[in-house]
Design a protein around this motif. Structure first.
Motif, PDB file in Angstrom:
ATOM      1  N   VAL A 174       1.007  -1.218  -0.017  1.00 48.81           N
ATOM      2  CA  VAL A 174       0.154  -0.025   0.080  1.00 48.81           C
ATOM      3  C   VAL A 174       0.888   1.041  -0.113  1.00 48.81           C
ATOM      4  O   VAL A 174       1.958   1.328   0.838  1.00 48.81           O
ATOM      5  N   PHE A 175       0.782   2.139  -0.856  1.00 53.15           N
ATOM      6  CA  PHE A 175       1.527   3.212  -1.103  1.00 53.15           C
ATOM      7  C   PHE A 175       0.553   4.665  -0.482  1.00 53.15           C
ATOM      8  O   PHE A 175      -0.419   4.691  -1.319  1.00 53.15           O
ATOM      9  N   GLY A 194       1.870  12.619   2.611  1.00 52.59           N
ATOM     10  CA  GLY A 194       2.330  13.256   3.563  1.00 52.59           C
ATOM     11  C   GLY A 194       1.702  12.976   5.123  1.00 52.59           C
ATOM     12  O   GLY A 194       0.826  12.435   5.247  1.00 52.59           O
ATOM     13  N   LEU A 195       2.698  13.381   6.089  1.00 52.63           N
ATOM     14  CA  LEU A 195       2.346  13.196   7.397  1.00 52.63           C
ATOM     15  C   LEU A 195       1.004  13.682   7.683  1.00 52.63           C
ATOM     16  O   LEU A 195       0.101  13.137   8.588  1.00 52.63           O
ATOM     17  N   ASN A 196       0.370  14.866   7.179  1.00 52.43           N
ATOM     18  CA  ASN A 196      -0.767  15.442   7.557  1.00 52.43           C
ATOM     19  C   ASN A 196      -1.817  15.141   6.524  1.00 52.43           C
ATOM     20  O   ASN A 196      -3.109  15.702   6.749  1.00 52.43           O
ATOM     21  N   GLY A 197      -1.588  14.243   5.744  1.00 48.77           N
ATOM     22  CA  GLY A 197      -2.547  13.933   4.494  1.00 48.77           C
ATOM     23  C   GLY A 197      -3.571  12.827   5.150  1.00 48.77           C
ATOM     24  O   GLY A 197      -3.517  12.373   6.114  1.00 48.77           O
ATOM     25  N   ALA A 198      -4.375  12.343   4.186  1.00 49.49           N
ATOM     26  CA  ALA A 198      -5.324  11.391   4.186  1.00 49.49           C
ATOM     27  C   ALA A 198      -4.681   9.850   4.681  1.00 49.49           C
ATOM     28  O   ALA A 198      -3.622   9.540   3.785  1.00 49.49           O
ATOM     29  N   ALA A 199      -5.126   9.274   5.483  1.00 49.50           N
ATOM     30  CA  ALA A 199      -4.693   7.681   5.322  1.00 49.50           C
ATOM     31  C   ALA A 199      -5.317   6.853   4.495  1.00 49.50           C
ATOM     32  O   ALA A 199      -6.240   7.343   3.819  1.00 49.50           O
ATOM     33  N   GLU A 200      -4.336   6.030   4.139  1.00 51.50           N
ATOM     34  CA  GLU A 200      -4.677   4.879   3.235  1.00 51.50           C
ATOM     35  C   GLU A 200      -5.456   3.677   3.983  1.00 51.50           C
ATOM     36  O   GLU A 200      -4.886   3.176   5.089  1.00 51.50           O
ATOM     37  N   MET A 226       5.271  -4.468   7.814  1.00 52.01           N
ATOM     38  CA  MET A 226       6.633  -3.736   7.894  1.00 52.01           C
ATOM     39  C   MET A 226       6.135  -2.210   7.314  1.00 52.01           C
ATOM     40  O   MET A 226       5.073  -2.299   6.291  1.00 52.01           O
ATOM     41  N   VAL A 227       6.735  -1.116   7.717  1.00 50.94           N
ATOM     42  CA  VAL A 227       6.417   0.076   7.402  1.00 50.94           C
ATOM     43  C   VAL A 227       7.427   0.813   6.485  1.00 50.94           C
ATOM     44  O   VAL A 227       8.672   0.751   7.362  1.00 50.94           O
ATOM     45  N   THR A 268       9.261   4.477  -4.185  1.00 53.86           N
ATOM     46  CA  THR A 268      10.406   3.311  -3.931  1.00 53.86           C
ATOM     47  C   THR A 268      10.654   3.643  -2.502  1.00 53.86           C
ATOM     48  O   THR A 268      10.808   4.544  -1.891  1.00 53.86           O
ATOM     49  N   PRO A 269      10.370   2.230  -1.644  1.00 53.61           N
ATOM     50  CA  PRO A 269      10.636   2.232  -0.373  1.00 53.61           C
ATOM     51  C   PRO A 269      12.011   2.491   0.125  1.00 53.61           C
ATOM     52  O   PRO A 269      13.109   2.067  -0.323  1.00 53.61           O
ATOM     53  N   GLU A 270      12.120   3.250   1.305  1.00 53.53           N
ATOM     54  CA  GLU A 270      13.312   3.649   2.000  1.00 53.53           C
ATOM     55  C   GLU A 270      13.258   3.437   3.386  1.00 53.53           C
ATOM     56  O   GLU A 270      12.114   3.757   4.046  1.00 53.53           O
ATOM     57  N   ARG A 271      14.077   3.359   4.132  1.00 57.57           N
ATOM     58  CA  ARG A 271      13.932   3.460   5.522  1.00 57.57           C
ATOM     59  C   ARG A 271      12.941   2.420   6.244  1.00 57.57           C
ATOM     60  O   ARG A 271      11.987   3.135   6.991  1.00 57.57           O
TER      61      ARG A 271
END
Length: 55
Positions: A6-7, A11-17, A32-33, A43-46
């Motif tokens: 799930v992408f 952003g931090l204050n945006g809507a959740a998926e 994992m997140v 592209t996933p990082e950290r």
């Protein structure tokens, strides 16, 4: 084993998926997140370590 990705580029204050899965109660789940660079880069990082839990 089923895998899903799930992408969320909101952003931090945006809507959740949100996703609805048919998971049997008391069965193990693993997830994992990961963070991404920007809204347009999926592209996933950290990434976190795998987390094991029970549904």
């Amino acid at each position: 084993m089923e895998l899903d990705r799930v992408f969320n580029g909101n952003g931090l204050n945006g809507a959740a998926e949100h996703r609805n899965y048919k998971i049997v109660e008391n069965k193990p789940v693993r997830y994992m997140v990961c963070l991404v660079d920007s809204k347009n880069d999926s592209t996933p990082e950290r990434c976190s370590a795998w987390e094991d839990d029970v549904a």
